[in-house]
Scaffold this active site. Structure first.
Site, mmCIF file in Angstrom:
data_model
loop_
_atom_site.group_PDB
_atom_site.id
_atom_site.type_symbol
_atom_site.label_atom_id
_atom_site.label_comp_id
_atom_site.label_asym_id
_atom_site.label_seq_id
_atom_site.Cartn_x
_atom_site.Cartn_y
_atom_site.Cartn_z
ATOM 1 N N THR A 76 0.624 -1.182 0.187
ATOM 2 C CA THR A 76 0.032 0.173 0.041
ATOM 3 C C THR A 76 0.972 1.255 0.034
ATOM 4 O O THR A 76 1.922 1.223 0.508
ATOM 5 C CB THR A 76 -1.112 0.253 1.203
ATOM 6 O OG1 THR A 76 -1.467 1.236 1.219
ATOM 7 C CG2 THR A 76 -0.370 -0.143 2.456
ATOM 8 N N SER A 98 -0.861 2.964 10.971
ATOM 9 C CA SER A 98 -1.585 2.486 11.831
ATOM 10 C C SER A 98 -1.143 0.800 11.786
ATOM 11 O O SER A 98 -0.032 0.506 11.120
ATOM 12 C CB SER A 98 -3.096 1.995 10.938
ATOM 13 O OG SER A 98 -2.930 1.250 9.926
ATOM 14 N N TYR A 106 -2.353 -1.872 10.600
ATOM 15 C CA TYR A 106 -2.469 -2.547 9.383
ATOM 16 C C TYR A 106 -1.316 -1.948 8.681
ATOM 17 O O TYR A 106 -0.791 -2.981 7.923
ATOM 18 C CB TYR A 106 -3.909 -1.971 8.918
ATOM 19 C CG TYR A 106 -3.808 -2.138 7.265
ATOM 20 C CD1 TYR A 106 -4.015 -0.839 6.624
ATOM 21 C CD2 TYR A 106 -3.771 -3.241 6.679
ATOM 22 C CE1 TYR A 106 -3.926 -0.962 5.133
ATOM 23 C CE2 TYR A 106 -3.644 -3.089 5.300
ATOM 24 C CZ TYR A 106 -3.816 -1.904 4.478
ATOM 25 O OH TYR A 106 -3.649 -1.854 3.199
ATOM 26 N N HIS A 107 -1.050 -0.725 8.283
ATOM 27 C CA HIS A 107 -0.126 -0.423 7.366
ATOM 28 C C HIS A 107 1.375 -0.935 8.001
ATOM 29 O O HIS A 107 1.954 -1.413 7.197
ATOM 30 C CB HIS A 107 -0.052 1.258 7.555
ATOM 31 C CG HIS A 107 -1.233 1.800 6.838
ATOM 32 N ND1 HIS A 107 -2.157 2.777 7.521
ATOM 33 C CD2 HIS A 107 -1.458 2.128 5.586
ATOM 34 C CE1 HIS A 107 -3.045 2.913 6.448
ATOM 35 N NE2 HIS A 107 -2.697 2.619 5.552
ATOM 36 N N LYS A 146 1.889 -4.247 6.590
ATOM 37 C CA LYS A 146 2.434 -4.141 5.284
ATOM 38 C C LYS A 146 3.905 -3.996 4.982
ATOM 39 O O LYS A 146 4.418 -4.669 4.142
ATOM 40 C CB LYS A 146 1.541 -3.229 4.406
ATOM 41 C CG LYS A 146 0.225 -3.149 4.143
ATOM 42 C CD LYS A 146 -0.246 -4.764 3.342
ATOM 43 C CE LYS A 146 -1.540 -4.658 2.728
ATOM 44 N NZ LYS A 146 -1.875 -5.627 1.718
HETATM 45 N N1 LIG Z 1 -9.207 -1.224 -1.610
HETATM 46 C C1 LIG Z 1 -8.197 -0.559 -1.533
HETATM 47 O O1 LIG Z 1 -8.603 0.675 -2.002
HETATM 48 C C2 LIG Z 1 -6.683 -0.943 -1.472
HETATM 49 C C3 LIG Z 1 -5.762 0.021 -1.837
HETATM 50 C C4 LIG Z 1 -4.626 -0.550 -1.527
HETATM 51 C C5 LIG Z 1 -4.154 -1.699 -1.326
HETATM 52 N N2 LIG Z 1 -5.318 -2.474 -1.120
HETATM 53 C C6 LIG Z 1 -4.948 -3.855 -0.906
HETATM 54 O O2 LIG Z 1 -5.518 -4.976 -1.638
HETATM 55 C C7 LIG Z 1 -5.759 -5.886 -1.137
HETATM 56 C C8 LIG Z 1 -7.328 -6.460 -1.140
HETATM 57 O O3 LIG Z 1 -8.212 -5.205 -0.830
HETATM 58 P P1 LIG Z 1 -9.594 -5.520 -0.930
HETATM 59 O O4 LIG Z 1 -9.944 -3.954 -0.797
HETATM 60 O O5 LIG Z 1 -9.841 -6.183 -2.051
HETATM 61 O O6 LIG Z 1 -9.849 -6.175 0.780
HETATM 62 P P2 LIG Z 1 -11.252 -6.984 0.816
HETATM 63 O O7 LIG Z 1 -11.087 -7.053 2.349
HETATM 64 O O8 LIG Z 1 -12.368 -6.710 0.263
HETATM 65 O O9 LIG Z 1 -10.563 -8.500 0.376
HETATM 66 C C9 LIG Z 1 -9.537 -9.334 1.172
HETATM 67 C C10 LIG Z 1 -9.800 -10.638 0.971
HETATM 68 O O10 LIG Z 1 -9.105 -11.564 1.742
HETATM 69 C C11 LIG Z 1 -9.453 -12.705 2.349
HETATM 70 N N3 LIG Z 1 -8.641 -12.849 3.444
HETATM 71 C C12 LIG Z 1 -8.096 -12.232 4.504
HETATM 72 N N4 LIG Z 1 -7.138 -12.858 5.206
HETATM 73 C C13 LIG Z 1 -7.185 -13.913 4.714
HETATM 74 C C14 LIG Z 1 -6.626 -15.391 5.100
HETATM 75 N N5 LIG Z 1 -5.844 -15.424 6.174
HETATM 76 N N6 LIG Z 1 -6.816 -16.409 4.424
HETATM 77 C C15 LIG Z 1 -7.634 -16.280 3.036
HETATM 78 N N7 LIG Z 1 -8.212 -15.304 2.944
HETATM 79 C C16 LIG Z 1 -8.067 -14.106 3.635
HETATM 80 C C17 LIG Z 1 -10.742 -11.757 2.699
HETATM 81 O O11 LIG Z 1 -11.830 -12.845 3.268
HETATM 82 C C18 LIG Z 1 -11.350 -11.219 1.814
HETATM 83 O O12 LIG Z 1 -12.175 -11.747 0.933
HETATM 84 C C19 LIG Z 1 -5.298 -5.726 0.310
HETATM 85 O O13 LIG Z 1 -4.117 -6.426 0.686
HETATM 86 C C20 LIG Z 1 -5.228 -4.389 0.434
HETATM 87 O O14 LIG Z 1 -4.290 -3.906 1.485
HETATM 88 C C21 LIG Z 1 -6.554 -2.411 -1.283
#
Ligand SMILES: NC(=O)c1ccc[n+]([C@@H]2O[C@H](COP(=O)([O-])OP(=O)(O)OC[C@H]3O[C@@H](n4cnc5c(N)ncnc54)[C@H](O)[C@@H]3O)[C@@H](O)[C@H]2O)c1
Ligand SMILES: NC(=O)c1ccc[n+]([C@@H]2O[C@H](COP(=O)([O-])OP(=O)(O)OC[C@H]3O[C@@H](n4cnc5c(N)ncnc54)[C@H](O)[C@@H]3O)[C@@H](O)[C@H]2O)c1
Lengths: 408, 408
Positions: free
Chosen positions: B160, B195, B197-198, B201
Site C-alpha cells: 500500500t 496504523s 494495518y499499515h 504491510k
Molecule cells: N481497496 C483499496 O483501496 C486498496 C488499496 C491499496 C491496497 N489494497 C490492498 O489490496 C488487498 C485487497 O484489498 P480489498 O479492498 O480487496 O480487501 P477485501 O477485504 O475486500 O478482500 C480481502 C480478501 O482476503 C480474504 N482474506 C483475508 N485474510 C485471509 C486469510 N488469512 N486466508 C484467506 N483469505 C483471507 C478476505 O476474506 C477477503 O475476501 C489488500 O491487501 C489491501 O491492502 C487495497
C-alpha cells in the site's frame, strides 16, 4: 523529532525504581536483573523458560552450569536479602502478562524476552514463523499493557545492530537526514535485516516507533552489538548465580564461540570473508548500559534509538585479536574459513555510530583486556565441559520433532 | 539492485497462465479473478471468507448486493464456460494452503488476502494483533510454499502507498539512492506506517524482500493507491457477479465513501485538514495493472516495487472534484471537516512516483470521467440501500463480543 535527549525530570534515578525484566532468565537478562537489584532497584523477572526448552529440544546446553531460575533467585535473596519477583509465563498470553504488569506496577520494562537466534529462525518454516510471531506479538502486548495500565512506563527494548544490514554508507543511530530533490527530512534509517530473526526486530522497531508517536509512549530501542563474556560482579558472588555461556552453532555468538574454540585448541571458525564490521561489548558493559538507559529515560512520545556497543571490528580482525590474547596465555590459536550458513553478507567496512553512549558517560571495558580475562577464565575453569560436536559450525541442523506453537 | 525491469523470457504471456488469487472473494480480488479468467488465464480463488465475517460481526454490509462466492463462481461458469477453482480456507493454515498450492500448481500467486482496514486494526488489542498475525503469517506461508514447491512462481503482493507515510521528501518507488558522508548506496525507501494495518504491510515488504535476496524468489510489491469504483466489464455481465462496495467508516475508503455520501446528499466528510497527497486509481485500472504485472514478471531474486496509482490529489482537492462531478449530475454536494480518528498526518504536498506503470503502457481511466460514471451509477441504482448510520465517520467503534483468533 528524535533528540537522543534525556528527560531532565528523571535525572534523579530514585524516581524510577521498579523494573520488570522480561527474559530475565536469559544471558543478558539475568546479568541485568542482578545488577539492577544490587543497585537497589525493585526487580521482577518475567520469563516462560522457552530458552531452556530450546536447549532440551536441540540437545544443547550452556558451557557453564546454571541453576534453575527458582534456585537462582532464592540464592540471591539469601546472599543479599533482596527479593526478585518471579512471573513464569509467556508474554504473548495477555491474560498472564497484564496480571503480572498490574501486580508488579513497573515504571520501566526492559524487554529481552524474544527468540534471538538467527540460525534457529532459519532452520525451517515453523521456527521462522514462531520467531516472528513470538517476538512481534510479545512486543505488541508490552506496548498495549503500557498504554492501558501505565502510559508513563518507559520501555527499554533490545533491538540489534543487525537490523541495519550492511549498507554502503555509514550507519547512524536509528535515523538519517536525507536531502532529496531539493527537500530535506530526517527519516528512520533504512533497515536490511539478514534473517527471519533480524526481520522480527525490524518489525518490533517499526511497531514501537508508531506506538510512541500515536500514544505518547516513552521507548528506547537499544540496537545492541554482539555481547561477549560471562562474568559480572554479581554473578561472581556464588556459583548458583553463574550466567549461561553458549558456544554452539545455533545460540553461540562470535566472540563467545571464538573464546571457547581458542580455549580448547579448536580453530576459530570465520564465516565467509569475515570482512564485515560489527559492534561488540562486554556483558559488564551491557548491564551498565541498561542502568544508564533506565536512569535517563526517553521523553513521552520519543522513540529513542541507541546503537549499544563499545568497539567495532571486522570478524577477521577479531580472530587476529583473539589469537593475540591466546598467545599471551600460551595458547596457539588458528583460524579457518567456512561458508556462511545464514546468508551472504557484503564485506564492507562501515563506520557505526554510537554517540549516545559517550554522552551518557559509559565507563567501557577495553576489549583486549576484557577478552584476555574472559579467555583465561574459560580456558582454566570450563574447557573440560566442551562438547566437540557443538563447537563446530552447524552445517545442516537436524530437524527436531518438537515444534513450537505460534503465539495465541 | 532493483531495476524495475522485466524478464524478457516471459514477455510471451502464454508462458505464465496459472494464477492463484488469494483473497479472490474481496473487492480487488474478485474483479481481478474475473478479468484474468476472461483473458484466458487458469484461475483459482483462495479465500476463507473472513471479510464477510467482519461484516456480520460489525453489522456492516456492501452497498451493492453480492452473491456467495459459490454462486459467483457458478454464474461465471454458466455465462462463459470458464472454471474458477475454489479453495476455501485460511492461508495461515499451512496444511490447507500447501495442499491448495500443490493441487493447483500456480505459476503466479496474486496475494490480496489480508485484513486491510486501518480503523479495524486500531479498534482494540485483539484486532491489532489479529491484523498483524493474519497478514504476516499468511505472507510468510506463501513465501515458504513458493520456496518449497515452485521457486519459479512469481508472487504479486498487494502492498500500500500508506507504507511510506508522509515524509517531507518525494516518495520514490520502493528504493532511494542516498549519498551520505561521501559514499552512496541505493537502499529501501524508509517506511513510516500510520496504523497497525499499515505496519503489517511494512513487515510483509521486509519479509518478502529478504526472501527474494536469500531464496531467489521473484516478487512484485504493488504499493497500490486508494481504489475507487465498483463496475468492471466482467462484473457487469450479470448481477450475481456484482462486486462489493463499502462506504462505512471501517472498510469504506475515501472516494467510495465520497461517492455514496454525494449520491444521497450527505456532506463529504474530510478528515483533518485533508491536505495530504494520495494516489488513486479506478478499479478497472487495478485489474489492468494486475495483468500487466503478471505478464511481465520480476526476475528471479528481484524484489520489484511499483507504486500503483494513476493520479494523485489531496483529499481536499478530491472533495472539490467530487462536488464538480455532482454539479454535472444536478447533485448539490457539501463538505465538512471532522477530526481524524486514526492519527494525525502531516499536511504536505508530496510528489509520488509511479514511473513503472507508464513503462508498462497502462491505459489509465481519467479520473473526472470515471468518477462521473461511478457517481451516476451509484446515485441511480443503489442510493436507497444506504444505511445512514454507516455513512457517518466512526467516532467510537462499538466493541463486539466476537474476537478473532490469532493465526495458528
Ligand atoms: N481497496 C483499496 O483501496 C486498496 C488499496 C491499496 C491496497 N489494497 C490492498 O489490496 C488487498 C485487497 O484489498 P480489498 O479492498 O480487496 O480487501 P477485501 O477485504 O475486500 O478482500 C480481502 C480478501 O482476503 C480474504 N482474506 C483475508 N485474510 C485471509 C486469510 N488469512 N486466508 C484467506 N483469505 C483471507 C478476505 O476474506 C477477503 O475476501 C489488500 O491487501 C489491501 O491492502 C487495497
Ligand atoms: N546475546 C547477544 O549477543 C545479543 C546482542 C544483541 C541483542 N541481543 C538481544 O538481547 C535480548 C536477550 O538476548 P539473550 O542473549 O539474553 O537471549 P536469551 O535467549 O539468553 O534470553 C531470552 C530470554 O527470553 C525468554 N523468552 C523468550 N520468549 C519469551 C516469551 N514469549 N515470554 C517470556 N519469556 C520469553 C527466554 O526464555 C530467555 O530466557 C534479545 O532480544 C536479543 O535479541 C542479544
Amino acid at each position: 523529532q528524535p533528540t537522543n535527549g534525556f528527560d531532565q525530570s528523571y535525572r534523579d534515578s530514585s524516581k524510577r525504581k521498579r523494573v520488570m525484566v522480561i527474559g530475565g532468565d536469559g544471558y543478558c537478562g539475568w546479568a541485568t536483573a542482578l545488577h539492577l537489584s544490587k543497585k537497589n532497584y525493585e526487580v521482577a523477572i518475567v520469563d516462560n523458560l522457552i530458552r531452556r526448552t530450546f536447549d532440551l529440544q536441540l540437545g544443547l546446553d550452556s558451557l557453564t552450569p546454571i541453576a534453575s531460575i527458582h534456585d537462582r533467585v532464592s540464592r540471591w535473596k539469601s546472599l543479599t536479602g533482596k527479593n526478585i519477583e518471579l512471573y513464569i509465563g509467556d508474554i504473548c498470553d495477555f491474560e498472564f502478562f497484564s496480571a503480572a504488569f498490574k501486580s508488579f506496577e513497573p515504571d520501566t520494562v526492559v524487554h529481552f524476552g524474544e527468540q534471538r537466534s538467527a540460525p534457529y529462525s532459519m532452520m525451517d518454516r515453523p521456527r521462522a514463523l514462531f520467531t516472528q510471531s513470538n517476538n512481534v506479538i510479545g512486543t505488541l502486548n508490552v506496548l498495549f499493557a503500557i498504554k492501558e495500565f501505565n502510559e508513563d512506563c518507559h520501555m527499554v527494548k533490545l533491538g540489534t545492530m543487525g537490523e541495519y544490514g550492511t549498507p554502503n554508507i555509514d550507519i547512524e543511530e536509528g535515523y538519517i537526514t536525507i536531502t532529496h530533490n531539493g527537500r530535506t527530512d530526517t527519516l528512520p534509517y533504512p533497515k536490511q535485516a539478514n534473517s527471519f530473526y533480524h526481520l522480527s526486530k525490524v518489525h518490533d522497531s517499526n511497531n514501537i516507533h508508531f506506538s510512541c508517536k500515536t500514544w505518547g509512549i516513552r521507548a528506547t530501542d537499544l540496537n545492541q552489538g554482539v555481547v561477549y563474556g560471562v562474568r559480572t560482579d554479581e554473578t561472581d558472588m556464588h556459583e548458583e548465580l553463574c550466567n549461561r555461556l553458549d558456544y554452539d552453532g545455533v545460540f553461540g555468538t562470535a566472540l563467545n564461540r571464538f573464546c571457547v574454540q581458542a580455549a580448547v585448541g579448536h580453530p576459530l571458525t570465520v564465516y565467509g570473508k569475515g570482512g564485515q564490521t560489527r559492534g561488540y561489548l562486554d556483558i559488564r558493559d551491557t548491564v551498565q548500559c541498561m542502568e544508564l538507559a533506565i536512569a535517563n529515560p526517553a521523553k513521552p512520545g520519543e522513540f529513542r534509538v541507541f546503537n549499544q556497543f563499545t568497539e567495532q571490528f571486522s570478524v577477521r580482525d577479531l580472530a587476529t585479536l583473539v589469537s593475540k590474547a591466546g598467545e599471551k596465555l600460551g595458547i596457539d590459536v588458528k583460524t579457518i574459513t567456512v561458508p556462511n550458513p545464514v546468508s551472504k553478507m557484503r564485506s564492507t567496512i562501515t563506520m557505526l555510530s554510537a554517540l549516545s553512549l559517550s554522552r551518557l558517560h559509559l565507563m567501557a571495558h577495553i576489549f583486549i583486556t576484557s577478552y584476555l580475562y574472559f579467555l583465561d577464565n574459560v580456558a582454566c575453569c570450563f574447557a573440560e565441559n566442551v562438547d566437540w560436536v557443538r563447537i563446530c559450525p552447524s552445517k545442516s541442523l537436524k530437524k527436531c520433532k518438537a515444534r513450537p506453537k505460534l503465539a495465541q
